[in-house]
Design an enzyme around this catalytic site. Sequence first.
Site, PDB file in Angstrom:
ATOM      1  N   THR A  25      40.595  18.173  18.046  1.00 23.16           N
ATOM      2  CA  THR A  25      41.906  17.600  18.354  1.00 23.16           C
ATOM      3  C   THR A  25      42.291  16.523  17.342  1.00 23.16           C
ATOM      4  OG1 THR A  25      41.554  18.059  20.699  1.00 23.16           O
ATOM      5  CG2 THR A  25      43.277  16.473  20.152  1.00 23.16           C
ATOM      6  N   CYS A  26      41.344  15.713  16.950  1.00 20.48           N
ATOM      7  CA  CYS A  26      41.635  14.629  15.999  1.00 20.48           C
ATOM      8  C   CYS A  26      42.066  15.191  14.652  1.00 20.48           C
ATOM      9  CB  CYS A  26      40.401  13.742  15.816  1.00 20.48           C
ATOM     10  SG  CYS A  26      39.796  13.019  17.346  1.00 20.48           S
ATOM     11  N   HIS A  27      41.339  16.197  14.186  1.00 20.22           N
ATOM     12  CA  HIS A  27      41.564  16.742  12.849  1.00 20.22           C
ATOM     13  C   HIS A  27      42.767  17.689  12.791  1.00 20.22           C
ATOM     14  CE1 HIS A  27      40.264  17.647   8.777  1.00 20.22           C
ATOM     15  NE2 HIS A  27      40.371  18.931   9.035  1.00 20.22           N
ATOM     16  N   THR A  41      36.705  16.042  14.392  1.00 19.87           N
ATOM     17  CA  THR A  41      36.639  16.752  15.671  1.00 19.87           C
ATOM     18  C   THR A  41      37.953  17.504  15.873  1.00 19.87           C
ATOM     19  OG1 THR A  41      37.391  14.800  16.876  1.00 19.87           O
ATOM     20  CG2 THR A  41      35.006  15.119  16.676  1.00 19.87           C
TER      21      THR A  41
END
Length: 161
Positions: A48-50, A46
């Site tokens: 922000t996570c990535h 996703t």
Amino acid sequence: MTIQVGDKLPQAQFRVMTADGIQVKTTDDVFKGKKVALFAVPGAYTGTCHKMHLPSIFLNAYAIKNKGVDAIAIVSVNDAFVMNAWKRDTDQRDEAVFLADGNADFTKAIGMELDASANGLGIRSKRYSMLVEDGVVKKLNLEPAPGKVEVSGGDTLLAQL
């Protein structure tokens, strides 16, 4: 109830992909007798996570380990196949263990579940980082908004070591 500094992590199981296939790892396997930097994200790949959270971890991984941390762990409410692919695509120096919490059992046991059903994502984890020593939470950095990495990134945890 949400886990707090000073609490012991509850017993739970994760799935980890190995050369021999999926392996079950317990909280004892991951945390017992070790100092572990644990980072939780709402979802592999996703935005922000990535693009923000994982880079903040890997940019600081050497420095984190140089401060006496035995292992870096990344947990998400995804299956072991997705977590393995995400590790392959992001962890070029094999600096972290990617823990699949596919049913959110660990996440729910520590009170960190996030209902992202409105966005079609189901139950996920809140974004946080924690320092765990021998299964006990020593530092906890809970992100107030899941779409931001302001207090849960690798740089913040590094500064706390």
